[in-house]
Enzyme design. Sequence first.
Site, PDB file in Angstrom:
ATOM      1  N   ILE A 157       0.847  -1.204   0.000  1.00  0.00           N
ATOM      2  CA  ILE A 157       0.000   0.000   0.000  1.00  0.00           C
ATOM      3  C   ILE A 157       0.879   1.249   0.000  1.00  0.00           C
ATOM      4  O   ILE A 157       0.599   2.214  -0.717  1.00  0.00           O
ATOM      5  CB  ILE A 157      -0.984  -0.006   1.194  1.00  0.00           C
ATOM      6  CG1 ILE A 157      -1.893  -1.244   1.112  1.00  0.00           C
ATOM      7  CG2 ILE A 157      -1.815   1.279   1.219  1.00  0.00           C
ATOM      8  CD1 ILE A 157      -2.833  -1.424   2.297  1.00  0.00           C
ATOM      9  N   ARG A 238      -3.702   1.522  11.357  1.00  0.00           N
ATOM     10  CA  ARG A 238      -4.383   1.137  12.580  1.00  0.00           C
ATOM     11  C   ARG A 238      -4.161   2.234  13.621  1.00  0.00           C
ATOM     12  O   ARG A 238      -3.055   2.766  13.738  1.00  0.00           O
ATOM     13  CB  ARG A 238      -3.822  -0.192  13.148  1.00  0.00           C
ATOM     14  CG  ARG A 238      -4.225  -1.443  12.371  1.00  0.00           C
ATOM     15  CD  ARG A 238      -5.720  -1.760  12.512  1.00  0.00           C
ATOM     16  NE  ARG A 238      -6.103  -2.987  11.827  1.00  0.00           N
ATOM     17  CZ  ARG A 238      -6.514  -3.068  10.561  1.00  0.00           C
ATOM     18  NH1 ARG A 238      -6.592  -1.975   9.818  1.00  0.00           N
ATOM     19  NH2 ARG A 238      -6.857  -4.232  10.043  1.00  0.00           N
ATOM     20  N   GLU A 267     -12.466   2.042  18.143  1.00  0.00           N
ATOM     21  CA  GLU A 267     -13.422   2.174  17.031  1.00  0.00           C
ATOM     22  C   GLU A 267     -14.708   1.416  17.351  1.00  0.00           C
ATOM     23  O   GLU A 267     -14.619   0.299  17.867  1.00  0.00           O
ATOM     24  CB  GLU A 267     -12.798   1.626  15.745  1.00  0.00           C
ATOM     25  CG  GLU A 267     -11.639   2.491  15.275  1.00  0.00           C
ATOM     26  CD  GLU A 267     -10.975   1.992  13.998  1.00  0.00           C
ATOM     27  OE1 GLU A 267     -11.476   1.022  13.396  1.00  0.00           O
ATOM     28  OE2 GLU A 267      -9.955   2.568  13.619  1.00  0.00           O
ATOM     29  N   HIS A 286     -12.948   4.503   9.331  1.00  0.00           N
ATOM     30  CA  HIS A 286     -12.202   3.309   8.885  1.00  0.00           C
ATOM     31  C   HIS A 286     -12.773   2.769   7.564  1.00  0.00           C
ATOM     32  O   HIS A 286     -13.306   1.663   7.495  1.00  0.00           O
ATOM     33  CB  HIS A 286     -12.225   2.221   9.968  1.00  0.00           C
ATOM     34  CG  HIS A 286     -11.144   1.200   9.802  1.00  0.00           C
ATOM     35  ND1 HIS A 286     -10.539   0.551  10.869  1.00  0.00           N
ATOM     36  CD2 HIS A 286     -10.539   0.700   8.694  1.00  0.00           C
ATOM     37  CE1 HIS A 286      -9.630  -0.287  10.416  1.00  0.00           C
ATOM     38  NE2 HIS A 286      -9.608  -0.224   9.100  1.00  0.00           N
ATOM     39  N   ILE A 287     -12.598   3.577   6.509  1.00  0.00           N
ATOM     40  CA  ILE A 287     -13.176   3.213   5.204  1.00  0.00           C
ATOM     41  C   ILE A 287     -12.114   2.955   4.140  1.00  0.00           C
ATOM     42  O   ILE A 287     -12.415   2.980   2.942  1.00  0.00           O
ATOM     43  CB  ILE A 287     -14.139   4.306   4.680  1.00  0.00           C
ATOM     44  CG1 ILE A 287     -13.436   5.685   4.622  1.00  0.00           C
ATOM     45  CG2 ILE A 287     -15.401   4.367   5.505  1.00  0.00           C
ATOM     46  CD1 ILE A 287     -14.080   6.649   3.661  1.00  0.00           C
TER      47      ILE A 287
HETATM   48  C1  DGY Z   1      -7.840  -4.048   6.406  1.00  0.00           C
HETATM   49  O1  DGY Z   1      -8.141  -4.784   5.464  1.00  0.00           O
HETATM   50  O2  DGY Z   1      -6.995  -4.362   7.258  1.00  0.00           O
HETATM   51  C2  DGY Z   1      -8.586  -2.766   6.504  1.00  0.00           C
HETATM   52  O3  DGY Z   1      -8.002  -1.878   7.398  1.00  0.00           O
HETATM   53  C3  DGY Z   1      -9.988  -3.047   6.949  1.00  0.00           C
HETATM   54  O4  DGY Z   1      -9.932  -3.524   8.264  1.00  0.00           O
END
Ligand code: DGY
Length: 327
Positions: A157, A238, A267, A286-287
Site C-alpha cells: 500500500i 491502525r 473504534e 475506517h473506510i
Molecule cells: C484491512 O483490510 O486491514 C482494513 O483496514 C480493513 O480492516
Amino acid sequence: MNKPRVLVLKKLPQEVEQYISDHCEIIQASSETHSLEQLKQLLSDVDGLLQSGLTIDEELLKHASRLKIVSNVSVGYNNFDTDAMKKYGVIGTHTPDVLDDTVADLVLALMLAAARRTAELDSMVKQGKWDQLKGDEELFGTDVHHATLGIIGMGRIGEAVAKRAKFGFDMNILYANRNRKPEAEEKYGAQYRTQEQLLRESDFVVVMAPLTAYTHQLIGKEQFQMMKPTAIFINASRGQLVDEKALIKALKEGLIQAAALDVFEQEPVDPNNPLLAMSNVVTLPHIGSATAKTRFDMAMMAAHNVVAGVTGDSPRNIVPELKPISL
Ligand code: DGY
C-alpha cells in the site's frame, strides 16, 4: 457426507455466500448481535470461521476443538494471536493485494482533504457562513504538489501511495522501512531515510504499517516533536500505531499543522474524543478499503480461503507467521 460447517460473522454478497454454501454449511451470526459467550458456543461446533476483527486468542480457541481455519476479511490480522493459533493448529488467512489501490486512493484523499481543508470548508459553506469571511486568507491551504511526502512502512500500500504521489503530484518521496526497497527507489525516486530523518524532513507524514508489537504506538510525543510545525500527519492503517493522547497534544500545541485519520485507538471512535472537535483534523470511519468492488473482492478471497481450509486444500493467503502449518 456432511458438509464442513463455517461460522460467518459478516454480511456477505449473495454470490460469495453462494460459493461458500456450495461447499459448506453456513452458520450466520454477528459480533453485534451475539455475545462473546454465544460466539464461543457456536465456535465449538464449526470447522471454519470467516470474519474480521474478532480477537482470536487462546481464550477463544480453547472452545473451538473442531476449528481448522480463521479467514479474516481484511489485510490486517492484528486480531490474530499467532502463537495461540500455532499451539491449537489453526490456520489464519487474510486478504492482501486486492485492496492496495483502494486504500492508496483514500490516503491521497486524506492528504488533499487536510491540506486544502476540504471537509472544514465544505461544512462552512453548508452552514451558510461563506459571506462571513473577512478575507481570502481564511481559505488558504497548503500545496500537496511538489511537497515532500514521508511514508513510514513501504509495503504494497505504501508503494501504491508513492506511485500516486510521484506521478500525480510530482511529490518528493521519502520512506522508512525495515528493509530497503530498491524497486520503489527506482520507480518512484523514493529515498530511504531513518524514521527520525523522515519525520524531520517531511511535509506530509503517512503511516502505513501493520500493527505489531514493534509498531504499537510507533508515533508518540517524541516523534511529533521531530515533525515540522507545518507537517500534516495521516494515518490509514491502525489507530494503535499512534499515541492518540500525544497526537491531541501535538495538535493543540501547534507541533504539527493538521491530521487526517481513517483509524482510531478505539473504534467506533468515542463521540467525546477531542480530535472530533478540531477543525484541522479530518476524521473518517475506517473506510480505507470500503468500495463495493474491493469489499466484494476481499469477501470472495476470504471465502476461497475458508473453503480451502475446511476441505483439506491449502488456502492461498495464509498469514506469514502461520505459513509452516499444513493441514
Ligand atoms: C484491512 O483490510 O486491514 C482494513 O483496514 C480493513 O480492516
